[in-house]
Design a protein around this motif. Structure first.
Motif, PDB file in Angstrom:
ATOM      1  N   GLU A 268     -35.782  15.955-124.242  1.00  0.00           N
ATOM      2  CA  GLU A 268     -36.953  16.556-124.899  1.00  0.00           C
ATOM      3  C   GLU A 268     -36.942  16.263-126.389  1.00  0.00           C
ATOM      4  N   ALA A 271     -37.980  12.691-126.980  1.00  0.00           N
ATOM      5  CA  ALA A 271     -39.425  12.547-126.795  1.00  0.00           C
ATOM      6  C   ALA A 271     -40.178  13.145-127.974  1.00  0.00           C
ATOM      7  N   ALA A 276     -43.350  10.847-127.889  1.00  0.00           N
ATOM      8  CA  ALA A 276     -43.602  10.380-126.515  1.00  0.00           C
ATOM      9  C   ALA A 276     -43.692  11.580-125.566  1.00  0.00           C
ATOM     10  N   ARG A 277     -44.200  11.317-124.382  1.00  0.00           N
ATOM     11  CA  ARG A 277     -44.251  12.348-123.344  1.00  0.00           C
ATOM     12  C   ARG A 277     -43.086  12.124-122.380  1.00  0.00           C
ATOM     13  N   ASP A 279     -41.216  12.942-118.674  1.00  0.00           N
ATOM     14  CA  ASP A 279     -41.215  13.444-117.296  1.00  0.00           C
ATOM     15  C   ASP A 279     -39.784  13.340-116.789  1.00  0.00           C
TER      16      ASP A 279
END
Ligand SMILES: [Zn+2]
Ligand SMILES: [Zn+2]
Length: 402
Positions: A268, A271, A276-277, A279
């Motif tokens: 996290e 990101a 950025a995202r 997943d």
């Protein structure tokens, strides 16, 4: 009713009769390694051999095309002993974990026990468990067999694993989780307009840096190791997508969960820093720590010693690897015996190990493995107390640890 000594001698003779077929199949598997869940040719040959020698086969069980259950005794009388076969190989090093020897030892034991089935007060199954190695997503065939109910009528499970020494596996193994991370950014011309991009490679690199710092705050037995499975495609494009896979290992399920959450926070943070995202998902069901059954281990050890093997003292208490046999060991008494096929100079998961499986020492391990497994199954089925002792030990271990 024949006594156990007589049955063991008959089982040993039966293994000797089938030896050429076992060795031929093991050598064939060495030359034709297949990754987990893709062990189609191996599963076909393994099940054919079991069937030729009296096994009643169910193929493609638990939703896994390469899994099988071979019933080696005509009745389904309890108790039931399961002999575990693994047959998956590793990328690049083929049978560098020697699962061809695990498979052929299990087949040999199953065939030997079929030969004396009329004299056994109980039943024997060989369970074909794909994808033990976590080299492929959704590995851990034994977990799917557990969920499919294939261990529900099993009273004890035994297997052998080649190794660089002869030893009964009395140590535990690590809980292992498998997590895949994906970072989504935005592509841009890396020279003309880098400021327009969102760099997903930066995100994954920051994640690795975060994990490296995290290691200072982890207990010695915790393992966190990952690879970047997608790092971008061209240096002149700001990478819009990257991905990584990690294994997180610890002594207990609770500690593995805590460390997993910390690793997720590293992802996290990466990101967030890159914009950025993220997943993420688990790509393998959790492997649990092994609860080795010492009662069955003692019987197994006596049998291997009777076959002339020199067993190392099993004082080790903590393991560093992981296996889905751990999940089995939480439900029923289970033990694994290690059989030497090469010296300690060969690092494990290597081509040296794969090559050792086709040497005289490798072939001898198949014979002692098959015979030792058959003898231990005979003990489990004929001894009035062994299974009770094994069950009591498991109940106690679970009560202490969980
Ligand atoms: Zn391995
Ligand atoms: Zn292995």
């Amino acid at each position: 009713m024949k006594n156990a000594v007589e049955l063991k001698r008959m089982a040993s003779d039966a293994v000797k009769r089938v030896a050429p077929e076992l060795i031929e199949l093991s050598d064939w598997m060495y030359a034709h390694p297949e990754l987990g869940l893709q062990e189609f040719k191996a599963a076909e040959r393994i099940t054919a051999l079991l069937e030729r020698h009296g096994g009643v086969l169910e193929r493609g069980i638990a939703g896994l095309p390469t899994a099988f259950r071979a019933s080696m005794t005509p009745s389904a009388t309890r108790p039931t002993v399961a002999i575990i076969a693994e047959y998956d190989a590793l990328p690049e090093v083929g049978h560098g974990c020697g699962h061809n020897i695990i498979a052929t030892s299990a087949i040999g034991a199953g065939i030997a026990l079929h030969a004396i089935a009329d004299s056994l007060p109980g039943s024997v199954v060989v369970l074909g468990c794909p994808a033990e190695e976590s080299a492929v997503p959704n590995s851990g065939g034994k977990i799917y067999l557990i969920e499919g109910g294939y261990f529900d009528d099993v009273d004890a499970a035994i297997m052998i694993h080649p190794m660089n020494e002869n030893r009964i596996g009395t140590g535990t193994s690590l809980v292992a989780r498998g997590v895949e991370f994906e970072f989504f950014g935005k592509p841009a011309h890396a020279a003309a307009a880098p400021h327009d991009g969102i760099n997903a490679l930066d995100a994954v690199i920051q994640m690795f840096n975060g994990v490296s710092a995290l290691r200072q705050q982890l207990r010695p037995n915790v393992r966190v190791h990952g690879v970047i499975t997608h790092g971008g495609t061209a240096p002149n494009v700001i990478p819009p997508y990257t991905a990584a896979r990690f294994r997180v290992r610890a002594n207990t399920p609770e500690e593995a969960e805590q460390v997993l959450q910390k690793v997720v926070r590293c992802a996290e943070a990466g990101a967030l820093a890159a914009g950025a995202r993220l997943d993420w998902r688990e790509y393998i069901k959790p492997y649990l720590n092994m609860i080795p059954n010492r009662a069955i281990g003692r019987a197994f050890g006596k049998n291997l010693t009777a076959l002339g093997l020199d067993l190392q003292d099993s004082s080790q208490t903590d393991g560093s690897g992981s296996t889905d046999f751990g999940n089995v060991s939480h439900r029923l008494p289970a033990v694994e015996a290690y059989l030497r096929i090469c010296g300690p100079e060969a690092g494990w998961h290597s081509t040296e190990v794969a090559e050792a499986t086709i040497t005289a020492e490798g072939h001898a391990a198949i014979m002692s493995g098959a015979t030792g497994l058959a003898m231990t199954a005979i003990d489990l089925l004929t001894s009035p107390t062994l299974l009770d002792d094994a069950r009591a030990e498991l109940a106690e271990s679970v009560a202490i640890a969980f």
